[in-house]
Design an enzyme around this catalytic site. Structure first.
Site, PDB file in Angstrom:
ATOM      1  N   GLY A  74     -17.065   1.945  -4.831  1.00 16.72           N
ATOM      2  CA  GLY A  74     -17.786   3.185  -4.880  1.00 16.72           C
ATOM      3  C   GLY A  74     -19.285   3.097  -5.530  1.00 16.72           C
ATOM      4  O   GLY A  74     -19.909   3.972  -5.187  1.00 16.72           O
ATOM      5  N   PRO A  91     -16.118  -3.460   0.267  1.00 15.29           N
ATOM      6  CA  PRO A  91     -17.646  -3.989   0.761  1.00 15.29           C
ATOM      7  C   PRO A  91     -18.601  -3.017  -0.129  1.00 15.29           C
ATOM      8  O   PRO A  91     -19.829  -3.293  -0.301  1.00 15.29           O
ATOM      9  CB  PRO A  91     -17.649  -3.581   2.111  1.00 15.29           C
ATOM     10  CG  PRO A  91     -16.504  -2.780   2.300  1.00 15.29           C
ATOM     11  CD  PRO A  91     -15.470  -3.237   1.391  1.00 15.29           C
ATOM     12  N   LEU A  92     -18.114  -1.976  -0.819  1.00 15.43           N
ATOM     13  CA  LEU A  92     -18.872  -0.735  -1.212  1.00 15.43           C
ATOM     14  C   LEU A  92     -18.585  -0.961  -2.976  1.00 15.43           C
ATOM     15  O   LEU A  92     -19.061  -0.009  -3.718  1.00 15.43           O
ATOM     16  CB  LEU A  92     -18.690   0.655  -0.883  1.00 15.43           C
ATOM     17  CG  LEU A  92     -19.096   0.893   0.576  1.00 15.43           C
ATOM     18  CD1 LEU A  92     -18.771   2.262   0.902  1.00 15.43           C
ATOM     19  CD2 LEU A  92     -20.569   0.489   0.835  1.00 15.43           C
ATOM     20  N   ALA A  93     -17.963  -2.058  -3.412  1.00 15.02           N
ATOM     21  CA  ALA A  93     -17.566  -2.192  -4.600  1.00 15.02           C
ATOM     22  C   ALA A  93     -17.146  -1.113  -5.491  1.00 15.02           C
ATOM     23  O   ALA A  93     -17.560  -0.534  -6.556  1.00 15.02           O
ATOM     24  CB  ALA A  93     -19.101  -2.773  -5.419  1.00 15.02           C
ATOM     25  N   GLY A 133     -23.940   5.405  -3.290  1.00 16.32           N
ATOM     26  CA  GLY A 133     -25.037   6.146  -3.498  1.00 16.32           C
ATOM     27  C   GLY A 133     -24.731   7.342  -4.431  1.00 16.32           C
ATOM     28  O   GLY A 133     -25.803   8.016  -4.834  1.00 16.32           O
ATOM     29  N   LYS A 134     -23.763   7.545  -4.898  1.00 16.86           N
ATOM     30  CA  LYS A 134     -23.288   8.546  -5.960  1.00 16.86           C
ATOM     31  C   LYS A 134     -23.807   8.331  -7.308  1.00 16.86           C
ATOM     32  O   LYS A 134     -23.939   9.303  -8.024  1.00 16.86           O
ATOM     33  CB  LYS A 134     -21.691   8.594  -5.919  1.00 16.86           C
ATOM     34  CG  LYS A 134     -21.111   8.768  -4.682  1.00 16.86           C
ATOM     35  CD  LYS A 134     -19.526   9.140  -4.795  1.00 16.86           C
ATOM     36  CE  LYS A 134     -18.890   9.038  -3.634  1.00 16.86           C
ATOM     37  NZ  LYS A 134     -17.425   9.115  -3.555  1.00 16.86           N
ATOM     38  N   LEU A 163     -21.826   1.072  -4.422  1.00 14.38           N
ATOM     39  CA  LEU A 163     -22.759   1.274  -3.404  1.00 14.38           C
ATOM     40  C   LEU A 163     -22.954   2.429  -2.600  1.00 14.38           C
ATOM     41  O   LEU A 163     -23.402   2.324  -1.535  1.00 14.38           O
ATOM     42  CB  LEU A 163     -22.670  -0.244  -2.585  1.00 14.38           C
ATOM     43  CG  LEU A 163     -22.864  -1.325  -3.576  1.00 14.38           C
ATOM     44  CD1 LEU A 163     -22.349  -2.473  -2.623  1.00 14.38           C
ATOM     45  CD2 LEU A 163     -24.253  -1.636  -3.654  1.00 14.38           C
ATOM     46  N   TYR A 177       0.710  -1.139  -0.104  1.00 20.25           N
ATOM     47  CA  TYR A 177      -0.014  -0.091  -0.115  1.00 20.25           C
ATOM     48  C   TYR A 177       0.810   1.293   0.106  1.00 20.25           C
ATOM     49  O   TYR A 177       1.525   1.618   0.975  1.00 20.25           O
ATOM     50  CB  TYR A 177      -0.727   0.249   1.130  1.00 20.25           C
ATOM     51  CG  TYR A 177      -1.840  -0.836   1.166  1.00 20.25           C
ATOM     52  CD1 TYR A 177      -2.151  -1.956   0.122  1.00 20.25           C
ATOM     53  CD2 TYR A 177      -2.702  -1.456   2.337  1.00 20.25           C
ATOM     54  CE1 TYR A 177      -3.288  -3.066   0.122  1.00 20.25           C
ATOM     55  CE2 TYR A 177      -3.702  -2.379   2.396  1.00 20.25           C
ATOM     56  CZ  TYR A 177      -3.727  -3.178   1.290  1.00 20.25           C
ATOM     57  OH  TYR A 177      -4.935  -3.991   1.159  1.00 20.25           O
TER      58      TYR A 177
END
Length: 348
Positions: free
Chosen positions: A219, A215-217, A223-224, A221, A59
């Site tokens: 971005g 977990p939000l794929a 909501g944008k 998921l 990272y």
């Protein structure tokens, strides 16, 4: 001062180590998030009751570990003691032939370098970042066992392994009486559920805890984005939104992705919470999940994600999200014929 109501704690796989059900991922540190912002995220996470912090040597080419290390060094002992620290090794950290992989030679150097950057004498969880087809598994597992015996590592873990690779690792470790991996990090979300075919059952069978990343794929998921509003600007998907959709189009098609987003939005609006909180609450409740890895660019995003810590979806909400995100079983042996042939009851 710790919060009055603490985040849910779970054991780190089949170990006795307790960790928060949400984990702070640090892949953005040193890249999308500067050091002051990263330290602020770490402070907010711990203040919210979070304990598990996950990083890796690759990272930001080691900078993420250095940032975490400087934060640890500047905090009081009670904060440092609360943190359960995880890192990973496997990918290239140089140009020489042995600067990558899961060989004893590379992992020894990788672990020592990670400990130096983090400013600690040991890490609680050290994970093979991916399978290495060139290194005998026995060699990698023996190194991890030696690192545990030396006090440099608390527990070994795996990341990005397939189902058969995971099972092989557990079998070899048990056969040779080596430290058995306690966790697996897979890509897992409402839009990426392929791990449910083999990896989740293997983790349940062997007692490994899942630490889902993405977990939000990426971005999607968050909501944008909607059917009518494309990603723009400096967002992760803004430069090439169609390319960002490709991974999800292969599982159920483009319409499935939009259907999932709309279902998440409906649940979020009905509950008065954000879409990320719904997606994270769904994932946190999945079988075998120990801790969901949050990867935020900003402290604001992290605070919103942490709002999912005590969100429990109803059976009806979960069933709707399960149905709309169902990737559909692939062909045999996972489809209807395969399930039929693997099924057995006392009556026949």
């Amino acid at each position: 001062m710790w919060p009055a109501v603490r985040m849910e704690l779970r054991t780190l796989g089949r170990s006795g180590c307790a960790v928060s059900a949400l984990c702070l991922g640090t892949m953005t540190f040193g890249a999308e998030t500067d050091e002051p912002g990263a330290h602020e995220q770490l402070d907010v996470f711990v203040e919210a009751g979070g304990t598990l912090v996950d990083t890796a040597d690759v990272y930001s080419a080691g900078l993420s570990e250095e940032i975490v290390g400087r934060w640890l060094a500047a905090r009081p002992a009670d904060v440092r003691d609360r943190v359960v620290l995880a890192t990973k090794g496997r990918f290239p950290m140089g140009t020489e032939p042995n600067a990558l992989g899961s060989s004893r030679r590379h992992l020894r150097r990788a672990l020592d370098d990670s400990l130096r950057r983090l400013g600690v004498e040991h890490v609680d969880l050290y994970q093979l970042h991916a399978w290495d087809p060139l290194t005998p598994l026995e060699e990698s597992l023996r190194f991890l066992d030696d690192a545990v015996s030396a006090g440099k590592v608390g527990y070994p873990g795996l990341s990005n392994f397939t189902g058969w690779q995971l099972q092989r690792a557990v079998d070899v470790a048990e056969r040779d009486r080596l430290a058995v991996p306690v966790t697996l990090q897979p890509n897992y979300s409402l839009l990426v559920r392929g791990v449910e075919a083999e990896i989740v059952p293997a983790c349940l069978f062997n007692g490994l805890g899942l630490l889902p990343w993405g977990p939000l794929a990426g971005g999607w998921l968050s909501g944008k984005y909607t059917r009518d509003q494309r990603p723009q600007g400096t967002t992760r998907l803004g430069e090439d939104p169609d390319r960002g959709m490709e991974a999800y189009d292969r599982v159920g098609g483009r319409e499935r992705t939009w259907d999932v987003l709309e279902a998440v939005q409906d649940v979020a609006e009905a509950r008065g919470v954000s879409m990320p909180q719904v997606a994270l609450a769904w994932l946190r409740a999945r079988p075998a999940v120990t801790s969901v890895i949050l990867g935020a660019r900003t402290t604001g995003q992290l605070r919103d994600n942490l709002g999912s810590a005590d969100l429990v979806l109803s059976a009806e909400e979960t069933a709707r999200l399960d149905a709309v995100s169902d990737p559909a079983a692939p062909d045999y042996p996972y489809g209807e014929l395969g399930v039929e042939q693997r099924s057995r009851t006392l009556s026949g």
